[in-house]
Design a protein around this motif. Structure first.
Motif, PDB file in Angstrom:
ATOM      1  N   LYS A  99      81.222  86.411  15.118  1.00  0.00           N
ATOM      2  CA  LYS A  99      82.655  86.532  15.419  1.00  0.00           C
ATOM      3  C   LYS A  99      83.023  85.752  16.679  1.00  0.00           C
ATOM      4  O   LYS A  99      84.027  85.039  16.715  1.00  0.00           O
ATOM      5  N   PHE A 100      82.210  85.880  17.727  1.00  0.00           N
ATOM      6  CA  PHE A 100      82.496  85.206  18.989  1.00  0.00           C
ATOM      7  C   PHE A 100      82.479  83.686  18.813  1.00  0.00           C
ATOM      8  O   PHE A 100      83.354  82.981  19.314  1.00  0.00           O
ATOM      9  N   ALA A 101      81.488  83.188  18.081  1.00  0.00           N
ATOM     10  CA  ALA A 101      81.368  81.744  17.857  1.00  0.00           C
ATOM     11  C   ALA A 101      82.550  81.194  17.067  1.00  0.00           C
ATOM     12  O   ALA A 101      82.861  80.008  17.160  1.00  0.00           O
ATOM     13  N   ASN A 102      83.203  82.056  16.300  1.00  0.00           N
ATOM     14  CA  ASN A 102      84.317  81.613  15.467  1.00  0.00           C
ATOM     15  C   ASN A 102      85.664  82.163  15.938  1.00  0.00           C
ATOM     16  O   ASN A 102      86.618  82.248  15.171  1.00  0.00           O
ATOM     17  N   ALA A 103      85.719  82.530  17.220  1.00  0.00           N
ATOM     18  CA  ALA A 103      86.964  82.908  17.905  1.00  0.00           C
ATOM     19  C   ALA A 103      87.642  84.152  17.356  1.00  0.00           C
ATOM     20  O   ALA A 103      88.839  84.329  17.527  1.00  0.00           O
ATOM     21  N   ALA A 104      86.889  85.042  16.702  1.00  0.00           N
ATOM     22  CA  ALA A 104      87.457  86.313  16.246  1.00  0.00           C
ATOM     23  C   ALA A 104      87.442  87.293  17.418  1.00  0.00           C
ATOM     24  O   ALA A 104      86.497  87.329  18.201  1.00  0.00           O
ATOM     25  N   THR A 105      88.493  88.082  17.531  1.00  0.00           N
ATOM     26  CA  THR A 105      88.608  89.054  18.632  1.00  0.00           C
ATOM     27  C   THR A 105      88.996  90.396  18.046  1.00  0.00           C
ATOM     28  O   THR A 105      90.146  90.793  18.095  1.00  0.00           O
ATOM     29  N   ASP A 106      88.009  91.102  17.492  1.00  0.00           N
ATOM     30  CA  ASP A 106      88.332  92.364  16.825  1.00  0.00           C
ATOM     31  C   ASP A 106      87.632  93.561  17.453  1.00  0.00           C
ATOM     32  O   ASP A 106      87.504  94.603  16.844  1.00  0.00           O
ATOM     33  N   SER A 107      87.169  93.391  18.707  1.00  0.00           N
ATOM     34  CA  SER A 107      86.547  94.518  19.409  1.00  0.00           C
ATOM     35  C   SER A 107      86.858  94.395  20.897  1.00  0.00           C
ATOM     36  O   SER A 107      87.176  93.310  21.386  1.00  0.00           O
TER      37      SER A 107
END
Length: 196
Positions: A99-107
């Protein structure tokens, strides 16, 4: 070096490593730093053979002397209004790496990390994942080549039974953070050998 610094400690759901990671908080507090613990939802709610979320939160808060940040809303101010000097995510699961490597921010952990990068401050990753040399390899390489992201040195914990698994040497957490803060460089050697 750490006196007066605010260090975020993001904890994700690699439950088997908490016994190694959580006591390391004292390495920062004894050096005069404030540790702000930040957890993912799964840390908060999981009950495993390694303990319940409630038990771990009590331990984390007791050692850090700070309340855990457990929502994205609480983590968002780590941007310009309430910055951290550095952020550590340890343990960091393959799921959070992806998620971090793909710019997701869900936490809350990823929100705090994104806010720290936004401020130009270091984010240090202590990986613990069974697919580091599998599908997640590309994500780890992507993060390695990103500005202000550093890794706690890591190696294969069991190359024959779990050939794709990598885990950080959490005893090097403080040293990696200090190196990132002082020199803006990756602590070396990055690749270590566990198995003999």
């Amino acid at each position: 070096m750490l006196e007066g610094k605010r260090i975020g400690l993001g904890i994700t759901a690699s439950h088997c490593t908490y016994e190694d990671v959580v006591p390391k908080i004292t390495q920062f507090t004894e050096a005069g730093a404030t540790v702000v613990p930040i957890i993912t939802h799964s840390v908060l709610t999981a009950a495993t053979r390694f303990g319940t979320g409630e038990e771990w939160i009590k331990k984390i808060e007791s050692i850090a002397g700070e309340k855990v940040v457990s929502s994205i809303l609480e983590a968002e101010p780590f941007g310009p209004s309430n910055p951290l000097d550095a952020m550590v995510i340890a343990p960091m699961t393959g799921n959070s790496i992806s998620k971090f490597a793909n710019a997701a921010t869900d936490s809350p952990v990823l929100m705090a990390a994104k806010a720290t990068l936004r401020n130009g401050s270091p984010v240090v990753l202590g990986i613990s994942t069974n697919d580091a040399l599998g599908l997640n390899g590309v994500n780890i390489m992507k993060l390695m080549n990103s500005k202000n992201i550093y890794f706690i040195p890591f190696g294969q914990d069991d190359p024959f039974k779990k050939p794709n698994s990598l885990i950080a040497d959490f005893t090097k957490m403080r040293e990696t953070v200090e190196h990132a803060l002082e020199y803006k460089k990756q602590l070396q050697p990055l690749l270590i050998q566990y198995y003999k």
